[in-house]
Design a protein around this motif. Structure first.
Motif, short mmCIF file in Angstrom:
data_model
loop_
_atom_site.label_atom_id
_atom_site.label_comp_id
_atom_site.label_asym_id
_atom_site.label_seq_id
_atom_site.Cartn_x
_atom_site.Cartn_y
_atom_site.Cartn_z
N ALA A 1 0.98 -1.08 -0.19
CA ALA A 1 0.13 0.29 -0.05
C ALA A 1 0.94 1.95 0.43
O ALA A 1 0.86 2.47 -0.04
N TYR B 1 -5.77 3.66 6.38
CA TYR B 1 -6.09 3.38 4.66
C TYR B 1 -7.02 2.04 5.38
O TYR B 1 -7.51 1.43 3.95
N THR C 1 -10.85 1.32 2.96
CA THR C 1 -10.27 -0.93 2.37
C THR C 1 -11.30 -0.95 3.21
O THR C 1 -12.75 -1.83 2.00
#
Length: 138
Positions: free
Chosen positions: A29, A41, A45
């Motif tokens: 990532a 993140y 997600t």
């Protein structure tokens, strides 16, 4: 220790998967996105994966009442009732309510996770809570 697992509790397949894949996934990532906040993140997600799941899932037309027989007759488990009502909210309202009151995120963090404006977070939260209050009062 992973959250949700008591000391001495056996490691699950998911726990083993998580331990084996976490570092490599964060590195990937970072290389792809310049990731500097793994927690944000991961939240985004999960929110996106849940959104996809809800889009593809066929809603059940009827739900079996979650109730338990008690000495006084039928006793409804209020927590399950509330979760069922939250689950019936439109996706964005549900996401905002869950991220705000379950994950305890700020309006700015929720806006970033859902890719919406902070003002939209406020209105979705207000509408979601109003709908829950209305359904509970009925």
């Amino acid at each position: 220790m992973l959250a949700g697992r008591a000391p001495g509790e056996a490691e699950t397949d998911f726990d083993a998967f998580y331990r084996a894949q976490w570092a490599a996934t964060v590195r990937l990532a970072h290389v792809l996105t310049g990731l500097d906040n793994p927690a944000a993140y991961l939240r985004k997600t999960v929110v996106n994966a849940c959104r996809s799941w809800h889009r593809s899932r066929t809603r059940e037309t009827a739900r079996i009442a979650r109730a338990h027989a008690g000495s006084d007759g039928l006793v409804i488990d209020l927590r399950d009732d509330l979760l069922e009502r939250v689950d019936q909210l439109p996706y964005k309202q549900k996401a905002v309510v869950v991220l705000r009151y379950y994950e305890d995120l700020s309006e700015a963090d929720i806006a970033a996770a859902l890719d919406i404006r902070p003002g939209t977070v406020k209105s979705l939260a207000a509408r979601g809570l109003a709908r829950l209050r209305q359904e509970i009062e009925q």
